[in-house]
Design an enzyme around this catalytic site. Structure first.
Site, short mmCIF file in Angstrom:
data_model
loop_
_atom_site.label_atom_id
_atom_site.label_comp_id
_atom_site.label_asym_id
_atom_site.label_seq_id
_atom_site.Cartn_x
_atom_site.Cartn_y
_atom_site.Cartn_z
CB SER A 109 13.02 144.49 72.92
OG SER A 109 13.58 145.15 71.82
CE1 TYR A 161 17.43 141.09 71.98
CE2 TYR A 161 16.16 142.59 70.59
CZ TYR A 161 16.78 142.31 71.80
OH TYR A 161 16.74 143.23 72.82
P1 NAD Z 1 24.08 144.44 78.35
O1 NAD Z 1 24.89 143.47 77.56
O2 NAD Z 1 24.78 145.56 78.99
O3 NAD Z 1 23.27 143.67 79.49
C1 NAD Z 1 22.91 142.32 79.39
C2 NAD Z 1 23.40 141.63 80.64
O4 NAD Z 1 22.95 140.26 80.63
C3 NAD Z 1 24.93 141.59 80.73
O5 NAD Z 1 25.31 142.02 82.01
C4 NAD Z 1 25.26 140.14 80.52
O6 NAD Z 1 26.42 139.72 81.19
C5 NAD Z 1 24.02 139.47 81.08
N1 NAD Z 1 23.86 138.12 80.57
C6 NAD Z 1 23.83 137.71 79.28
N2 NAD Z 1 23.70 136.39 79.23
C7 NAD Z 1 23.63 135.96 80.52
C8 NAD Z 1 23.49 134.69 81.10
N3 NAD Z 1 23.41 133.56 80.37
N4 NAD Z 1 23.43 134.62 82.46
C9 NAD Z 1 23.55 135.72 83.21
N5 NAD Z 1 23.68 136.95 82.70
C10 NAD Z 1 23.74 137.06 81.37
O7 NAD Z 1 22.93 144.94 77.39
P2 NAD Z 1 21.54 145.71 77.70
O8 NAD Z 1 21.23 146.42 76.44
O9 NAD Z 1 21.60 146.45 78.97
O10 NAD Z 1 20.52 144.48 77.81
C11 NAD Z 1 19.63 144.30 78.91
C12 NAD Z 1 18.28 143.87 78.39
O11 NAD Z 1 17.71 144.94 77.64
C13 NAD Z 1 18.30 142.66 77.45
O12 NAD Z 1 17.24 141.80 77.79
C14 NAD Z 1 18.08 143.28 76.09
O13 NAD Z 1 17.46 142.38 75.19
C15 NAD Z 1 17.16 144.44 76.46
N6 NAD Z 1 17.06 145.52 75.46
C16 NAD Z 1 18.20 146.15 75.04
C17 NAD Z 1 18.08 147.13 74.08
C18 NAD Z 1 19.29 147.85 73.52
O14 NAD Z 1 19.17 148.48 72.45
N7 NAD Z 1 20.43 147.81 74.19
C19 NAD Z 1 16.81 147.49 73.60
C20 NAD Z 1 15.69 146.83 74.07
C21 NAD Z 1 15.83 145.84 75.02
#
Ligand code: NAD
Length: 259
Positions: free
Chosen positions: A142, A155
């Site tokens: 991130s 986070y």
């Molecule tokens: P999202 O919630 O759509 O995706 C996260 C996924 O992880 C979900 O499908 C959720 O069910 C799954 N998950 C969570 N806990 C879990 C567990 N214990 N076991 C199995 N699956 C689990 O959100 P996203 O934004 O697509 O996040 C994906 C990645 O991107 C994360 O690592 C997040 O930190 C990172 N990220 C997101 C952003 C943002 O602004 N959305 C920015 C930078 C990084």
């Protein structure tokens, strides 16, 4: 078809960034397994992709669930070329000073168990199969891996920790396995705020979230999951055989100004 015949396991692959990566990887010729928590969302993905997709319900913070997912992937598709540790949860920018010691502790366990321990466990469970294929690992990190104010302390600490894991693994696993990361900036997804911190955070509607994200990055993008997928394709493919220990930032230029 940059990923023709590659077999890929993606955690959190049923929504947000993980779902966009899954969709694009299948278009690029890969067979993909996804681990997720919600059976309903997993089944929707299965309907879309049929034989090119294997769904596994599980919790990345449990080693046995990661192990089960690797085993099922190899049974179904014959091997494993790429492991993507992408599952993650958020702290909703909860402020350290506001949170009680009990909530601090519960939030620490909840969030770091998924974002950090889940990354350790997934990489460990995939290791033996990746050694057989000279495969590679990609972590979803991130902007919060580098700058303050991409989240609260939980986070931000978790995303910094993933960078340490990625760099040390790149060192230890060379020359057999490449290990890299993609660092998205703020992206419009349904990234969940963990239960122990919900009373300490404000919920934000999607339009406010989009304008907050735009304001922070020099390219003024309210990024969508699809904006990041090309970085994953590059790192997963043989086109990047000389790249390890690196992070591709896909964040609208945060390094130009910080968050
Ligand atoms: P999202 O919630 O759509 O995706 C996260 C996924 O992880 C979900 O499908 C959720 O069910 C799954 N998950 C969570 N806990 C879990 C567990 N214990 N076991 C199995 N699956 C689990 O959100 P996203 O934004 O697509 O996040 C994906 C990645 O991107 C994360 O690592 C997040 O930190 C990172 N990220 C997101 C952003 C943002 O602004 N959305 C920015 C930078 C990084």
């Amino acid at each position: 078809m940059l990923l023709k015949d590659k077999v890929v396991l993606i955690t959190g692959g049923a929504s947000g960034i993980g779902a966009a990566v899954t969709r694009r990887f299948i278009q690029e010729g890969a067979k993909v397994s996804i681990i997720g928590r919600s059976l309903e969302t997993l089944e929707q993905m299965k309907e879309e992709f049929n034989d090119n997709l294997l769904i596994i319900q599980g919790d990345v913070s449990k080693y046995e669930d990661n192990e089960r997912a690797v085993k099922a992937t190899v049974e179904q598709f014959g091997k494993l070329d790429v492991f993507i540790a992408n599952a993650g949860v958020f702290d909703g920018f909860a402020k350290f000073a506001d949170v009680t010691p009990d909530a601090l502790s519960d939030a620490y366990d909840y969030l770091l168990n998924i974002n950090v321990k889940g990354s350790f466990f997934g990489a460990k469970a995939a290791l033996e199969e990746l050694q057989k294929t000279n495969g590679n690992i990609i972590f979803t990190v991130s902007g919060a891996s580098f700058y303050p104010d991409g989240g609260g302390v939980w986070y931000t600490a978790s995303k910094h920790a993933q960078i340490g894991l990625m760099r040390q693994l790149a060192f230890e696993l060379a020359p057999t396995i490449r290990v890299n990361a993609v660092a998205p900036g703020g992206t419009l997804t349904a990234l969940t705020v963990i239960p122990p911190l919900r009373t300490f955070t404000k919920s934000v509607d999607n339009d406010t979230k989009a304008s907050n994200i735009k304001r922070r990055n020099p390219l003024q993008l309210a990024q969508m999951p699809e904006d990041h997928v090309a970085a994953y394709v590059l790192l997963a493919s043989d086109q990047s055989r000389a790249i390890t220990g690196e992070v591709i930032s896909s964040d609208g230029g945060l390094s130009v100004r910080g968050l």
